[in-house]
Design a protein around this motif. Structure first.
Motif, mmCIF file in Angstrom:
data_model
loop_
_atom_site.group_PDB
_atom_site.id
_atom_site.type_symbol
_atom_site.label_atom_id
_atom_site.label_comp_id
_atom_site.label_asym_id
_atom_site.label_seq_id
_atom_site.Cartn_x
_atom_site.Cartn_y
_atom_site.Cartn_z
ATOM 1 N N ARG A 71 127.291 89.555 21.437
ATOM 2 C CA ARG A 71 128.375 89.024 20.601
ATOM 3 C C ARG A 71 129.324 88.102 21.387
ATOM 4 N N PHE A 72 129.041 87.823 22.667
ATOM 5 C CA PHE A 72 129.896 86.955 23.466
ATOM 6 C C PHE A 72 129.117 85.732 23.951
ATOM 7 N N ASP A 73 129.838 84.636 24.110
ATOM 8 C CA ASP A 73 129.252 83.371 24.550
ATOM 9 C C ASP A 73 130.105 82.801 25.685
ATOM 10 N N ASN A 102 124.966 82.620 27.050
ATOM 11 C CA ASN A 102 125.331 82.841 25.651
ATOM 12 C C ASN A 102 124.545 84.055 25.152
ATOM 13 N N TYR A 103 125.259 85.130 24.818
ATOM 14 C CA TYR A 103 124.611 86.368 24.379
ATOM 15 C C TYR A 103 124.819 86.650 22.891
ATOM 16 N N ARG A 104 125.217 85.664 22.126
ATOM 17 C CA ARG A 104 125.522 85.914 20.714
ATOM 18 C C ARG A 104 124.314 86.448 19.942
ATOM 19 N N GLU A 105 123.138 85.974 20.263
ATOM 20 C CA GLU A 105 121.958 86.350 19.488
ATOM 21 C C GLU A 105 121.209 87.534 20.082
ATOM 22 N N TYR A 125 131.253 94.038 15.192
ATOM 23 C CA TYR A 125 132.204 93.386 14.296
ATOM 24 C C TYR A 125 132.663 94.392 13.246
ATOM 25 N N ASN A 132 128.709 86.575 13.701
ATOM 26 C CA ASN A 132 128.063 85.640 14.620
ATOM 27 C C ASN A 132 128.062 84.214 14.096
ATOM 28 N N TYR A 160 132.525 83.426 14.437
ATOM 29 C CA TYR A 160 133.156 83.403 15.757
ATOM 30 C C TYR A 160 132.871 82.138 16.559
ATOM 31 N N PRO A 161 131.653 81.593 16.550
ATOM 32 C CA PRO A 161 131.431 80.369 17.325
ATOM 33 C C PRO A 161 132.294 79.190 16.900
ATOM 34 N N ARG A 186 136.354 91.586 16.335
ATOM 35 C CA ARG A 186 135.311 91.895 17.312
ATOM 36 C C ARG A 186 135.829 93.020 18.210
#
Length: 340
Positions: A180-182, A190-193, A216, A225, A228-229, A249
């Protein structure tokens, strides 16, 4: 032959399975590191390890709840005589575990320029990343007399070939993925996915990923997701959405997350079926004045009270503490044809 690219989100078949009756469980990970000025540029020197002695109190506190902390140790701490004195007996007796945390800017050899890009160890040339890891690993073994089996990259800075290094040194678990963080705006991953459930990094199932738990909350959480970006240009909107109860978050950490938020986060994670919750915080928060989160004695008591309430809530929800050793035993015994 190159190993798996640890930065690529895994497919659904990579989800780890645990032995029957294992979950739900939780672990407490401590990013065990030197003190530094969080608002200043990174530097190689001028640090201290005065807060390492505070690990003894935290260890005693956790033992009262049957929790085995996992101390992820960086080079200045591994090189300090205070670390074995504070937690060495607990590690030797199996009441705590140790792991590796690589802060490249304070880990020899010092062959790179100190800057934000290079603070993510995975951005370094492969041989330099490997040599820094090797020296840190050796120093931890020398200090504690036992090889670590878990790793977290400082600043969550995995690289495309970090998995190869971990495999070479017998590391069984990585816990660097902060789902969930980028961090790509500053040169990091980038770990969002990436998923929240534990998963295998390699097809041979030699390296297990335990992502740090972040969820979330709110009516818009299923779109977290996506939303947030788009908020990086207007970060104040995150606070607006949270205060309005629409989207928040929640990372499972006492640093910047209130008790009430964390309790909600635990409940969401359990309702989503996570078999393992990963808590984390930084060791300098165990003494006042070294992190933005603990500036006073009252703040420190608040941190301990945060853990008291979380441990009590986890017990009420039937979530038991676990350890690296138990996790690896469980996945080894897991059936191959039924999901956890």
């Amino acid at each position: 032959m190159p190993g798996p690219n640890i930065l690529i989100p895994p497919g659904p078949d990579a989800t780890a399975r645990f032995s029957e009756g294992f979950g739900p469980r939780f672990i407490v990970t401590v990013d065990t590191e030197e003190e530094f000025d969080w608002d200043a540029p990174l530097r190689r020197d001028g640090h201290s390890t005065a807060t390492v002695s505070a690990l003894r109190q935290f260890q005693h506190f956790c033992e009262g709840f049957g929790v085995k902390p996992i101390y992820l140790i960086d080079y200045p701490v591994a090189d300090s005589p205070h670390a074995p004195k504070a937690i060495g007996d607990a590690v030797a007796a199996g009441r705590a575990e140790i792991g590796v945390q690589l802060h490249p800017w304070v880990s020899p050899p010092f062959d790179e320029e100190v800057n934000e890009f290079n603070s993510f160890a995975g951005n370094l040339p492969f041989e330099l990343e490997r040599e820094k890891f090797a020296r840190l690993h050796a120093r931890i073994v020398a200090a504690f007399g036992t090889p670590p089996r878990i790793y977290r990259a400082g600043r969550y800075g995995l690289g495309p070939r970090t998995a190869e290094i971990l495999a070479d040194f017998g590391i069984a678990i990585d816990s660097s993925v902060r789902a969930r963080f980028d961090y790509s705006s500053t040169g990091g991953p980038n770990y969002r996915e990436h998923p929240l459930k534990p998963y295998w990094i390699d097809a041979q199932r030699r390296l297990l990923e335990l992502p740090l738990t972040t969820v979330y909350w709110g009516p818009l959480r299923q779109m977290g997701n996506v939303i947030y970006p788009h908020l990086w240009r207007t970060p104040q909107m995150r606070g607006v959405l949270a205060r309005a109860g629409l989207l928040e978050r929640i990372a499972l950490t006492p640093e910047g997350i209130s008790t009430e938020e964390a309790l909600r986060g635990v409940d969401i994670a359990l309702d989503d079926g996570l078999p393992l919750l990963v808590f984390s915080f930084h060791s300098p928060s165990l003494a006042p004045g070294h992190t933005p989160y603990v500036q006073t004695e009252a703040d420190l008591e608040g941190l301990y009270d945060w853990w008291r309430q979380l441990f009590a809530h986890l017990e009420r929800r039937g979530v038991r503490p676990t350890s690296v050793a138990e996790i690896m035993d469980s996945v080894a015994l897991a059936p191959s044809d039924t999901p956890s």
